[in-house]
Design a protein around this motif. Structure first.
Motif, PDB file in Angstrom:
ATOM      1  N   ASP A  63       0.848  -1.116   0.013  1.00 53.73           N
ATOM      2  CA  ASP A  63       0.075  -0.159   0.174  1.00 53.73           C
ATOM      3  C   ASP A  63       0.802   1.444  -0.041  1.00 53.73           C
ATOM      4  OD1 ASP A  63      -2.520  -1.331  -0.141  1.00 53.73           O
ATOM      5  OD2 ASP A  63      -2.134  -1.804   2.146  1.00 53.73           O
ATOM      6  N   LEU A  64       1.918   1.232   0.823  1.00 53.65           N
ATOM      7  CA  LEU A  64       2.841   2.302   0.564  1.00 53.65           C
ATOM      8  C   LEU A  64       3.363   2.567  -0.756  1.00 53.65           C
ATOM      9  CD1 LEU A  64       4.988   1.836   3.988  1.00 53.65           C
ATOM     10  CD2 LEU A  64       3.370   3.865   3.357  1.00 53.65           C
ATOM     11  N   GLY A  65       3.822   1.471  -1.398  1.00 53.73           N
ATOM     12  CA  GLY A  65       4.086   1.400  -2.653  1.00 53.73           C
ATOM     13  C   GLY A  65       3.092   2.074  -3.424  1.00 53.73           C
ATOM     14  N   ALA A  66       1.726   1.492  -3.405  1.00 57.46           N
ATOM     15  CA  ALA A  66       0.848   2.040  -4.539  1.00 57.46           C
ATOM     16  C   ALA A  66       0.716   3.574  -4.166  1.00 57.46           C
ATOM     17  CB  ALA A  66      -0.708   1.376  -4.021  1.00 57.46           C
ATOM     18  N   HIS A  67       0.579   4.008  -2.964  1.00 55.02           N
ATOM     19  CA  HIS A  67       0.686   5.493  -2.810  1.00 55.02           C
ATOM     20  C   HIS A  67       1.647   6.233  -3.541  1.00 55.02           C
ATOM     21  CE1 HIS A  67      -0.756   9.084  -0.277  1.00 55.02           C
ATOM     22  NE2 HIS A  67       0.592   8.910  -0.320  1.00 55.02           N
ATOM     23  N   GLN A  68       2.846   5.810  -3.476  1.00 52.87           N
ATOM     24  CA  GLN A  68       4.160   6.471  -4.018  1.00 52.87           C
ATOM     25  C   GLN A  68       4.171   6.417  -5.427  1.00 52.87           C
ATOM     26  OE1 GLN A  68       6.068   8.333  -2.368  1.00 52.87           O
ATOM     27  NE2 GLN A  68       7.389   8.792  -4.339  1.00 52.87           N
ATOM     28  N   VAL A  69       3.684   5.249  -6.144  1.00 50.61           N
ATOM     29  CA  VAL A  69       3.544   5.094  -7.712  1.00 50.61           C
ATOM     30  C   VAL A  69       2.565   6.290  -7.988  1.00 50.61           C
ATOM     31  CG1 VAL A  69       2.806   3.719  -9.312  1.00 50.61           C
ATOM     32  CG2 VAL A  69       4.263   2.737  -7.601  1.00 50.61           C
ATOM     33  N   VAL A  70       1.448   6.502  -7.565  1.00 47.12           N
ATOM     34  CA  VAL A  70       0.555   7.347  -7.842  1.00 47.12           C
ATOM     35  C   VAL A  70       1.299   8.739  -7.709  1.00 47.12           C
ATOM     36  CG1 VAL A  70      -1.497   8.645  -7.257  1.00 47.12           C
ATOM     37  CG2 VAL A  70      -1.486   6.191  -7.163  1.00 47.12           C
ATOM     38  N   GLN A  71       2.035   8.980  -6.735  1.00 50.37           N
ATOM     39  CA  GLN A  71       2.813  10.441  -6.956  1.00 50.37           C
ATOM     40  C   GLN A  71       4.126  10.584  -7.987  1.00 50.37           C
ATOM     41  OE1 GLN A  71       1.301  12.185  -4.530  1.00 50.37           O
ATOM     42  NE2 GLN A  71       0.327  10.957  -3.195  1.00 50.37           N
ATOM     43  N   GLU A  72       4.374   9.313  -8.104  1.00 48.30           N
ATOM     44  CA  GLU A  72       5.569   9.533  -9.175  1.00 48.30           C
ATOM     45  C   GLU A  72       5.206   9.533 -10.637  1.00 48.30           C
ATOM     46  OE1 GLU A  72       7.604   5.818  -8.350  1.00 48.30           O
ATOM     47  OE2 GLU A  72       8.398   6.643  -6.645  1.00 48.30           O
ATOM     48  N   ARG A  73       3.906   9.019 -11.032  1.00 49.00           N
ATOM     49  CA  ARG A  73       3.086   8.946 -12.207  1.00 49.00           C
ATOM     50  C   ARG A  73       2.975  10.288 -12.524  1.00 49.00           C
ATOM     51  NH1 ARG A  73      -0.191   6.338 -15.595  1.00 49.00           N
ATOM     52  NH2 ARG A  73       1.095   4.407 -15.480  1.00 49.00           N
ATOM     53  N   LEU A  74       2.270  10.958 -11.524  1.00 46.05           N
ATOM     54  CA  LEU A  74       1.650  12.404 -11.628  1.00 46.05           C
ATOM     55  C   LEU A  74       2.776  13.407 -11.694  1.00 46.05           C
ATOM     56  CD1 LEU A  74      -1.347  12.208  -9.261  1.00 46.05           C
ATOM     57  CD2 LEU A  74      -1.502  12.459 -12.083  1.00 46.05           C
ATOM     58  N   MET A  75       3.957  13.256 -11.037  1.00 51.01           N
ATOM     59  CA  MET A  75       5.112  14.098 -10.863  1.00 51.01           C
ATOM     60  C   MET A  75       5.813  14.040 -12.337  1.00 51.01           C
ATOM     61  SD  MET A  75       7.081  12.965  -7.559  1.00 51.01           S
ATOM     62  CE  MET A  75       8.806  13.717  -8.225  1.00 51.01           C
ATOM     63  N   ALA A  76       5.826  13.094 -13.045  1.00 48.12           N
ATOM     64  CA  ALA A  76       6.322  12.981 -14.381  1.00 48.12           C
ATOM     65  C   ALA A  76       5.553  13.661 -15.276  1.00 48.12           C
ATOM     66  CB  ALA A  76       6.120  11.541 -14.793  1.00 48.12           C
ATOM     67  N   ASP A  77       4.492  14.523 -15.134  1.00 46.41           N
ATOM     68  CA  ASP A  77       3.532  15.062 -15.900  1.00 46.41           C
ATOM     69  C   ASP A  77       3.556  16.585 -15.507  1.00 46.41           C
ATOM     70  OD1 ASP A  77       3.333  13.130 -18.009  1.00 46.41           O
ATOM     71  OD2 ASP A  77       1.635  12.371 -16.905  1.00 46.41           O
ATOM     72  N   GLY A  78       3.792  16.821 -14.377  1.00 44.40           N
ATOM     73  CA  GLY A  78       3.589  18.213 -13.593  1.00 44.40           C
ATOM     74  C   GLY A  78       3.848  18.252 -12.171  1.00 44.40           C
TER      75      GLY A  78
END
Length: 244
Positions: A55-70
């Protein structure tokens, strides 16, 4: 059902969520809650959610994906609220403040630096450089000293350790401060004497990383510097959007 909130972005952010899943077992489905100028990435909140690796990983992956676009305004793991309407209300009522923070974080990433020092090497240096510590140690080793001497030496060494680690922490931060927009110190844990996050502009990342490497080489093997990043800028959100 309660709503789990991952992050806040500007409404103009691409918000690509394809292929991503939220927290929970089975994973929850991600969705967006929109207001006029802002959007929040949310999912249903699983019952009994705990900070497990998946779950920590899932939370972080969301941030990383969105960070890549803005730019993202990340919330800490585990934040929930009542429903989508509650999320939308905050986005509307605090729009000006949240947009200001998004602008402040634009084009930046967080780098977290922790530092520790080899305890044995530090104690040897204190005994070598402190005349009083050396004198107390010699008396204790001779067997002629009073029973209070070990306590006195321990207190002196502890004070020396604090002072030297504080100086080292200040020097490390000062060496890297010029490459960051902001820095935020947190309480060190365990053997660390420094826990600091830097908000680094993408254009300064290479220079920042090179400076950290040069610093590590200059400090030598007695110091351990551990740098993590680029990360979502959790340390620079300032306050949870739901705080008053």
């Amino acid at each position: 059902m309660a709503v789990y909130v991952y992050t806040i972005v500007a409404r103009t952010h691409p918000q690509r969520l394809d292929g991503l899943a939220g927290v929970g077992d089975p994973p929850t489905e991600l969705r967006t809650v929109h207001a006029e100028t802002l959007s929040a990435i949310v999912s249903d909140a699983p019952e009994g959610l705990r900070p497990k690796r998946r779950d920590l990983g899932a939370h972080q992956v969301v941030q990383e994906r969105l960070m890549a676009d803005g730019t993202v305004l990340p919330l800490q793991f585990g934040f929930t609220t009542t429903d989508d309407d509650a999320v939308r209300t905050v986005l509307e009522q605090r729009a000006e403040h949240l947009l200001e923070r998004i602008q402040a974080l634009e084009g930046c990433a967080e780098y977290n630096l922790k530092a520790a020092q080899d305890e044995t090497a530090l104690l040897r240096r204190i005994l070598r450089e402190s005349e009083e510590a050396r004198r107390l140690n010699d008396e204790i080793r001779s067997g002629r000293g009073s029973p209070e001497l070990p306590l006195a030496l321990g207190e002196l060494v502890a004070q020396e350790v604090r002072e030297r680690e504080n100086r080292a922490a200040e020097e490390i931060v000062e060496s890297l401060r010029g490459f960051a927009r902001e820095q935020r110190a947190s309480q060190p844990r365990g053997d660390d004497f420094l826990n600091v996050s830097f908000l680094v502009d993408r254009e300064e990342e290479k220079a920042f990383l090179a400076a950290e490497q040069d610093l590590a080489e200059e400090l030598g093997s007695e110091y351990e510097l551990r740098l993590r990043g680029p990360l979502a800028a959790y340390s620079f959100v300032q306050e949870a959007p739901w705080d008053s």
